[in-house]
Scaffold this motif. Structure first.
Motif, PDB file in Angstrom:
ATOM      1  N   LEU A  96       0.844   9.744  -7.148  1.00 42.71           N
ATOM      2  CA  LEU A  96       0.678   8.833  -6.013  1.00 42.71           C
ATOM      3  C   LEU A  96       1.692   7.677  -6.008  1.00 42.71           C
ATOM      4  O   LEU A  96       2.174   7.281  -4.949  1.00 42.71           O
ATOM      5  CB  LEU A  96      -0.763   8.283  -6.008  1.00 42.71           C
ATOM      6  N   GLU A  98      -9.049   2.309  -0.041  1.00 44.84           N
ATOM      7  CA  GLU A  98      -8.700   2.718   1.319  1.00 44.84           C
ATOM      8  C   GLU A  98      -9.150   1.721   2.391  1.00 44.84           C
ATOM      9  O   GLU A  98      -8.324   1.124   3.091  1.00 44.84           O
ATOM     10  CB  GLU A  98      -9.296   4.096   1.636  1.00 44.84           C
ATOM     11  N   ALA A 150      -5.040   5.382  -1.085  1.00 40.39           N
ATOM     12  CA  ALA A 150      -6.361   5.963  -0.843  1.00 40.39           C
ATOM     13  C   ALA A 150      -6.690   7.154  -1.740  1.00 40.39           C
ATOM     14  O   ALA A 150      -7.841   7.353  -2.113  1.00 40.39           O
ATOM     15  CB  ALA A 150      -6.443   6.394   0.617  1.00 40.39           C
ATOM     16  N   THR A 151      -5.700   7.921  -2.088  1.00 41.22           N
ATOM     17  CA  THR A 151      -5.992   9.193  -2.773  1.00 41.22           C
ATOM     18  C   THR A 151      -5.928   9.012  -4.294  1.00 41.22           C
ATOM     19  O   THR A 151      -5.779   7.895  -4.789  1.00 41.22           O
ATOM     20  CB  THR A 151      -5.011  10.284  -2.308  1.00 41.22           C
ATOM     21  N   PRO A 203       0.852  -1.180   0.000  1.00 43.09           N
ATOM     22  CA  PRO A 203       0.000   0.000   0.000  1.00 43.09           C
ATOM     23  C   PRO A 203       0.895   1.240   0.000  1.00 43.09           C
ATOM     24  O   PRO A 203       2.086   1.147   0.333  1.00 43.09           O
ATOM     25  CB  PRO A 203      -0.732  -0.118   1.337  1.00 43.09           C
ATOM     26  N   PHE A 244       2.550   7.373   3.054  1.00 45.12           N
ATOM     27  CA  PHE A 244       3.340   8.596   2.874  1.00 45.12           C
ATOM     28  C   PHE A 244       4.121   8.595   1.556  1.00 45.12           C
ATOM     29  O   PHE A 244       5.330   8.793   1.528  1.00 45.12           O
ATOM     30  CB  PHE A 244       4.282   8.825   4.075  1.00 45.12           C
ATOM     31  N   TYR A 245       3.422   8.266   0.493  1.00 41.00           N
ATOM     32  CA  TYR A 245       3.984   8.269  -0.869  1.00 41.00           C
ATOM     33  C   TYR A 245       5.109   7.263  -1.079  1.00 41.00           C
ATOM     34  O   TYR A 245       5.884   7.370  -2.024  1.00 41.00           O
ATOM     35  CB  TYR A 245       4.419   9.686  -1.297  1.00 41.00           C
TER      36      TYR A 245
HETATM   37  C1  LIG Z   1       0.411   5.199   7.864  1.00 40.55           C
HETATM   38  C2  LIG Z   1      -0.405   5.328   6.627  1.00 40.55           C
HETATM   39  C3  LIG Z   1      -0.004   6.189   5.615  1.00 40.55           C
HETATM   40  C4  LIG Z   1      -0.740   6.311   4.453  1.00 40.55           C
HETATM   41  N1  LIG Z   1      -0.301   7.160   3.491  1.00 40.55           N
HETATM   42  C5  LIG Z   1      -1.012   7.280   2.338  1.00 40.55           C
HETATM   43  C6  LIG Z   1      -0.581   8.174   1.305  1.00 40.55           C
HETATM   44  O1  LIG Z   1       0.445   8.830   1.405  1.00 40.55           O
HETATM   45  N2  LIG Z   1      -1.331   8.261   0.191  1.00 40.55           N
HETATM   46  C7  LIG Z   1      -2.472   7.533   0.021  1.00 40.55           C
HETATM   47  O2  LIG Z   1      -3.111   7.645  -1.018  1.00 40.55           O
HETATM   48  N3  LIG Z   1      -2.897   6.665   0.970  1.00 40.55           N
HETATM   49  C8  LIG Z   1      -2.197   6.520   2.114  1.00 40.55           C
HETATM   50  N4  LIG Z   1      -2.620   5.637   3.090  1.00 40.55           N
HETATM   51  C9  LIG Z   1      -3.820   4.791   2.832  1.00 40.55           C
HETATM   52  C10 LIG Z   1      -3.471   3.360   2.390  1.00 40.55           C
HETATM   53  O3  LIG Z   1      -2.593   3.369   1.307  1.00 40.55           O
HETATM   54  C11 LIG Z   1      -4.763   2.623   1.976  1.00 40.55           C
HETATM   55  O4  LIG Z   1      -5.672   2.576   3.056  1.00 40.55           O
HETATM   56  C12 LIG Z   1      -4.482   1.202   1.493  1.00 40.55           C
HETATM   57  O5  LIG Z   1      -5.646   0.701   0.846  1.00 40.55           O
HETATM   58  C13 LIG Z   1      -4.095   0.250   2.611  1.00 40.55           C
HETATM   59  O6  LIG Z   1      -3.794  -1.001   2.056  1.00 40.55           O
HETATM   60  P1  LIG Z   1      -3.802  -2.347   2.936  1.00 40.55           P
HETATM   61  O7  LIG Z   1      -5.236  -2.677   3.211  1.00 40.55           O
HETATM   62  O8  LIG Z   1      -3.147  -3.356   2.098  1.00 40.55           O
HETATM   63  O9  LIG Z   1      -3.014  -2.049   4.166  1.00 40.55           O
HETATM   64  C14 LIG Z   1      -1.902   5.524   4.273  1.00 40.55           C
HETATM   65  C15 LIG Z   1      -2.314   4.664   5.276  1.00 40.55           C
HETATM   66  C16 LIG Z   1      -1.576   4.552   6.453  1.00 40.55           C
HETATM   67  C17 LIG Z   1      -2.045   3.602   7.520  1.00 40.55           C
END
Ligand SMILES: Cc1cc2nc3c(=O)[nH]c(=O)nc-3n(C[C@H](O)[C@H](O)[C@H](O)COP(=O)(O)O)c2cc1C
Length: 324
Positions: free
Chosen positions: A137, A166, A131-132, A85, A88-89
């Motif tokens: 991204l 997300e 998420a964004t 995922p 923070f980029y």
């Molecule tokens: C600590 C943290 C930092 C994140 N930073 C970003 C980000 O920079 N940009 C973004 O689009 N999403 C960000 N997200 C959202 C995750 O990328 C998103 O929820 C993703 O679907 C999580 O995948 P997973 O279910 O495999 O953990 C962040 C989430 C967490 C917990």
């Protein structure tokens, strides 16, 4: 063919896990053997930046999952799929630690001039979602992944990335993910599957068959899928083999002897079986041509004899490749 998937999210059943699982399932349907490494469940300590690997080729951290297992898996895999995922980029810290620790493999290649025999054919693929929806991204993660794949001797072969994912379950609901994965896997694996399959077998898979496989992979990994195995596998590759192969620039570090039944499970169909003293354990594989190479076991002999065996094996592999 062995494919390693690296699951880089600390969420064990989240979006990354779903995406990677779907990808590996599609690989299995194409006949590949796969393994998913859940990084957050492993102990991978961060790189110390001490520089020892640049001089010695080994990490000073010897007792964590990286040194005990993961370097070996990275060396064994023909395709490495890094899945993460966006945090923070970039990628989460657990998988980032694994990537940083691959500096050891980078050092072996770029500081010590040693070549991983699979380097010419191994592929790396990135799966990422966040998420964004910003344009940039995946920029940071893609650059990190490209550098990681180069360090582990894999050609960066593309990515599947998804925005606006997300909450848990979002990835599963994506309308095109299943079709995207199916098409991507077919395209990624097609050239690898078109290769002929050879297995080199000896008793311990620690000397002759390891050297033969290394030469075949280095010289023609794009034309042949190469396996090696032993009827009574040793605990480790013979240190003299590592030494004499290193003398000619080939890196067999981190490889492990493989039991014959495991290799045959991973690749049940074969075109050519080359045996070197595995005796009655030599498998009968329907449709495969069998060759027996009369090469005495160099284990326990002088280092000079090991060098001679290496050179004889290289010649035979060259002839084999030329005629196949
Ligand atoms: C600590 C943290 C930092 C994140 N930073 C970003 C980000 O920079 N940009 C973004 O689009 N999403 C960000 N997200 C959202 C995750 O990328 C998103 O929820 C993703 O679907 C999580 O995948 P997973 O279910 O495999 O953990 C962040 C989430 C967490 C917990």
């Amino acid at each position: 063919m062995f494919i390693l998937g690296i699951q880089g999210s600390p969420r064990q059943k989240g979006n990354t896990r779903y995406l990677l699982q779907t990808f590996l399932q599609a690989c299995q349907e194409q006949g590949a053997a796969t393994s998913m490494l859940q990084v957050a469940q492993k102990e991978v300590r961060p790189c110390l930046g001490c520089g020892v690997c640049e001089k010695k080729g080994f990490c000073v951290i010897k007792d964590d999952s990286m040194s005990l297992d993961i370097y070996s898996l990275l060396r064994k895999a023909e395709v490495i799929v890094a899945a993460a995922p966006i945090f923070f980029y970039n990628v989460p810290s657990e998988i980032k630690a694994l990537m940083d620790r691959s500096q050891t493999l980078w050092s072996r290649r770029y500081k010590l001039g040693l070549e991983d025999p699979l380097r010419n054919s191994r592929k790396g693929f990135l799966l990422a979602q966040g998420a964004t929806k910003g344009k940039d991204l995946f920029q940071g993660t893609t650059m990190t992944a490209r550098y990681f794949f180069d360090a582990v001797g894999a050609e960066y072969s593309g990515s599947l990335t998804y925005r606006q994912i997300e909450a848990k379950g979002d990835m599963e609901k994506h309308p095109t993910v299943l079709q995207d994965v199916k098409e991507t896997v077919q395209e990624l694996l097609a050239p690898l599957q078109a290769r002929k399959k050879i297995i080199f077998i000896c008793r311990e898979n620690s000397c002759r068959s390891q050297m033969a496989a290394a030469f075949a992979r280095q010289l023609a990994g794009d034309r042949f899928e190469v396996l090696s195995a032993g009827s009574e596998p040793a605990g480790a590759v013979n240190p003299d083999v590592l030494k004499v192969m290193q003398e000619i620039g080939l890196d067999l570090a981190f490889l492990r002897p493989c039991p014959l039944n495991e290799a045959l499970n991973e690749s049940p169909t074969l075109d050519l079986v080359v045996s070197m003293g595995c005796g009655e354990a030599c498998p009968i594989v329907p449709g495969a041509t069998v060759q027996d190479w009369d090469l005495p076991d160099p284990a326990g002999q002088s280092i000079e004899f090991m060098r001679e065996t290496r050179d004889r094996i290289k010649e035979r592999v060259e002839r084999l490749i030329a005629s196949a």
